[in-house]
Design a protein around this motif. Sequence first.
Motif, PDB file in Angstrom:
ATOM      1  N   VAL A  16     -46.198  15.905  36.337  1.00 10.87           N
ATOM      2  CA  VAL A  16     -47.337  16.660  36.867  1.00 10.87           C
ATOM      3  C   VAL A  16     -48.066  15.783  37.877  1.00 10.87           C
ATOM      4  CG1 VAL A  16     -47.633  18.208  34.899  1.00 10.87           C
ATOM      5  CG2 VAL A  16     -48.692  15.951  34.834  1.00 10.87           C
ATOM      6  N   SER A  17     -48.609  16.416  38.939  1.00 18.05           N
ATOM      7  CA  SER A  17     -49.210  15.661  40.037  1.00 18.05           C
ATOM      8  C   SER A  17     -50.579  16.184  40.426  1.00 18.05           C
ATOM      9  CB  SER A  17     -48.315  15.735  41.281  1.00 18.05           C
ATOM     10  OG  SER A  17     -47.104  15.069  41.071  1.00 18.05           O
ATOM     11  N   ALA A  18     -51.323  15.321  41.114  1.00 12.12           N
ATOM     12  CA  ALA A  18     -52.615  15.680  41.710  1.00 12.12           C
ATOM     13  C   ALA A  18     -52.884  14.718  42.859  1.00 12.12           C
ATOM     14  CB  ALA A  18     -53.731  15.599  40.677  1.00 12.12           C
ATOM     15  N   TRP A  35     -52.302  12.572  32.529  1.00 11.43           N
ATOM     16  CA  TRP A  35     -51.696  12.005  31.321  1.00 11.43           C
ATOM     17  C   TRP A  35     -51.944  12.918  30.117  1.00 11.43           C
ATOM     18  CZ3 TRP A  35     -48.060   8.639  31.814  1.00 11.43           C
ATOM     19  CH2 TRP A  35     -48.043   7.795  32.926  1.00 11.43           C
ATOM     20  N   GLU A  36     -53.123  13.504  30.062  1.00 10.41           N
ATOM     21  CA  GLU A  36     -53.448  14.453  28.983  1.00 10.41           C
ATOM     22  C   GLU A  36     -52.486  15.638  29.023  1.00 10.41           C
ATOM     23  OE1 GLU A  36     -55.738  15.967  25.767  1.00 10.41           O
ATOM     24  OE2 GLU A  36     -55.883  13.998  26.711  1.00 10.41           O
ATOM     25  N   THR A  37     -52.275  16.174  30.223  1.00  6.71           N
ATOM     26  CA  THR A  37     -51.353  17.309  30.377  1.00  6.71           C
ATOM     27  C   THR A  37     -49.931  16.906  30.012  1.00  6.71           C
ATOM     28  OG1 THR A  37     -52.734  18.256  32.115  1.00  6.71           O
ATOM     29  CG2 THR A  37     -50.444  18.998  32.030  1.00  6.71           C
ATOM     30  N   LEU A  38     -49.525  15.715  30.441  1.00  7.14           N
ATOM     31  CA  LEU A  38     -48.170  15.249  30.155  1.00  7.14           C
ATOM     32  C   LEU A  38     -47.919  15.181  28.649  1.00  7.14           C
ATOM     33  CD1 LEU A  38     -45.488  14.098  31.376  1.00  7.14           C
ATOM     34  CD2 LEU A  38     -46.480  11.828  31.007  1.00  7.14           C
ATOM     35  N   TYR A  39     -48.843  14.564  27.920  1.00  8.66           N
ATOM     36  CA  TYR A  39     -48.597  14.336  26.494  1.00  8.66           C
ATOM     37  C   TYR A  39     -49.136  15.404  25.563  1.00  8.66           C
ATOM     38  CZ  TYR A  39     -46.379   9.976  27.476  1.00  8.66           C
ATOM     39  OH  TYR A  39     -45.496   9.040  27.928  1.00  8.66           O
ATOM     40  N   HIS A  40     -50.262  15.998  25.895  1.00  5.75           N
ATOM     41  CA  HIS A  40     -50.848  16.973  24.972  1.00  5.75           C
ATOM     42  C   HIS A  40     -50.664  18.405  25.453  1.00  5.75           C
ATOM     43  CE1 HIS A  40     -52.354  13.681  22.631  1.00  5.75           C
ATOM     44  NE2 HIS A  40     -52.909  13.165  23.701  1.00  5.75           N
ATOM     45  N   GLY A  72     -45.124  11.217  34.682  1.00  8.36           N
ATOM     46  CA  GLY A  72     -43.898  11.867  34.225  1.00  8.36           C
ATOM     47  C   GLY A  72     -42.885  10.885  33.693  1.00  8.36           C
ATOM     48  N   ASN A  73     -41.618  11.253  33.866  1.00  8.58           N
ATOM     49  CA  ASN A  73     -40.503  10.451  33.368  1.00  8.58           C
ATOM     50  C   ASN A  73     -39.389  10.400  34.399  1.00  8.58           C
ATOM     51  OD1 ASN A  73     -41.677  11.900  30.728  1.00  8.58           O
ATOM     52  ND2 ASN A  73     -40.853   9.918  30.166  1.00  8.58           N
ATOM     53  N   GLU A  74     -38.596   9.330  34.329  1.00  5.71           N
ATOM     54  CA  GLU A  74     -37.412   9.234  35.169  1.00  5.71           C
ATOM     55  C   GLU A  74     -36.322  10.127  34.571  1.00  5.71           C
ATOM     56  OE1 GLU A  74     -34.250   6.005  37.026  1.00  5.71           O
ATOM     57  OE2 GLU A  74     -35.745   5.313  35.582  1.00  5.71           O
ATOM     58  N   VAL A  75     -35.633  10.856  35.441  1.00  7.07           N
ATOM     59  CA  VAL A  75     -34.577  11.768  34.996  1.00  7.07           C
ATOM     60  C   VAL A  75     -33.281  11.488  35.760  1.00  7.07           C
ATOM     61  CG1 VAL A  75     -36.215  13.590  34.363  1.00  7.07           C
ATOM     62  CG2 VAL A  75     -35.211  13.577  36.654  1.00  7.07           C
ATOM     63  N   SER A  76     -32.175  11.896  35.153  1.00  6.01           N
ATOM     64  CA  SER A  76     -30.881  11.770  35.824  1.00  6.01           C
ATOM     65  C   SER A  76     -30.667  12.914  36.806  1.00  6.01           C
ATOM     66  CB  SER A  76     -29.750  11.744  34.794  1.00  6.01           C
ATOM     67  OG  SER A  76     -29.791  12.918  33.994  1.00  6.01           O
ATOM     68  N   LYS A  77     -31.302  14.055  36.512  1.00  4.99           N
ATOM     69  CA  LYS A  77     -31.197  15.232  37.376  1.00  4.99           C
ATOM     70  C   LYS A  77     -32.448  16.078  37.142  1.00  4.99           C
ATOM     71  CE  LYS A  77     -28.216  19.203  38.321  1.00  4.99           C
ATOM     72  NZ  LYS A  77     -27.080  19.988  37.857  1.00  4.99           N
ATOM     73  N   ALA A  78     -33.085  16.517  38.245  1.00  2.92           N
ATOM     74  CA  ALA A  78     -34.301  17.329  38.130  1.00  2.92           C
ATOM     75  C   ALA A  78     -33.926  18.784  37.862  1.00  2.92           C
ATOM     76  CB  ALA A  78     -35.120  17.222  39.403  1.00  2.92           C
ATOM     77  N   GLU A  79     -34.337  19.291  36.709  1.00  2.00           N
ATOM     78  CA  GLU A  79     -34.046  20.682  36.337  1.00  2.00           C
ATOM     79  C   GLU A  79     -35.257  21.392  35.761  1.00  2.00           C
ATOM     80  OE1 GLU A  79     -30.629  20.466  33.713  1.00  2.00           O
ATOM     81  OE2 GLU A  79     -29.269  20.672  35.414  1.00  2.00           O
ATOM     82  N   LEU A  83     -42.227  21.951  37.438  1.00  2.00           N
ATOM     83  CA  LEU A  83     -42.877  20.641  37.505  1.00  2.00           C
ATOM     84  C   LEU A  83     -42.650  19.975  38.863  1.00  2.00           C
ATOM     85  CD1 LEU A  83     -41.942  19.330  33.945  1.00  2.00           C
ATOM     86  CD2 LEU A  83     -44.106  20.347  34.685  1.00  2.00           C
ATOM     87  N   THR A  84     -43.437  18.952  39.135  1.00  2.00           N
ATOM     88  CA  THR A  84     -43.300  18.180  40.370  1.00  2.00           C
ATOM     89  C   THR A  84     -42.090  17.267  40.281  1.00  2.00           C
ATOM     90  OG1 THR A  84     -45.706  18.160  40.634  1.00  2.00           O
ATOM     91  CG2 THR A  84     -44.471  16.501  41.860  1.00  2.00           C
ATOM     92  N   VAL A  85     -41.345  17.161  41.369  1.00  2.00           N
ATOM     93  CA  VAL A  85     -40.232  16.218  41.475  1.00  2.00           C
ATOM     94  C   VAL A  85     -40.563  15.248  42.596  1.00  2.00           C
ATOM     95  CG1 VAL A  85     -37.775  15.933  41.959  1.00  2.00           C
ATOM     96  CG2 VAL A  85     -38.567  17.942  40.691  1.00  2.00           C
TER      97      VAL A  85
END
Length: 146
Positions: A16-18, A35-40, A72-79, A83-85
């Motif tokens: 998530v971005s701003a 961070w609140e949105t990411l985890y909660h 966010g988190n590092e991913v192998s492929k954005a799917e 969400l923001t990539v």
Amino acid sequence: MNYEIVNLEQKTIVGVSAITGNADPKMGTIIGGLWETLYHGGVNAAIKNKLNEYAIGLYSDYSDDQYCVTAGNEVSKAENDELTVKIIPAGRYAKFSVHGHMEKAVAEAWGEIWKMDLNRSFTGDFEEYLNSDWENADIDIFIALK
């Protein structure tokens, strides 16, 4: 403050971005809200193809006095279309390792980094949270260099 120079491969981040900036009086609230949105808000659990459980705080798209913050988190492929990539470019980075209270240690480190005469490229700086221990966090901060 000590650091080492490292070469990193490109990373893909989903989260998530701003938009905010150091002069924004709401900066802390905006970043904390991500961070609140990411985890909660259930976002972390919904991110597909995570490479690990390390949370990433990315600062990118720098302009005059603003930048984009992505949690966010590092991913192998954005799917995750909802969400923001973001892409962290491959290249040279100054790597700072900090330990301590998660919020205070990062804030203090950034205070020092902003004072340093680093040959910054402003292409994508990020924090990688290596554990989730609020009081005894291990965090690597990477600053993109020219």
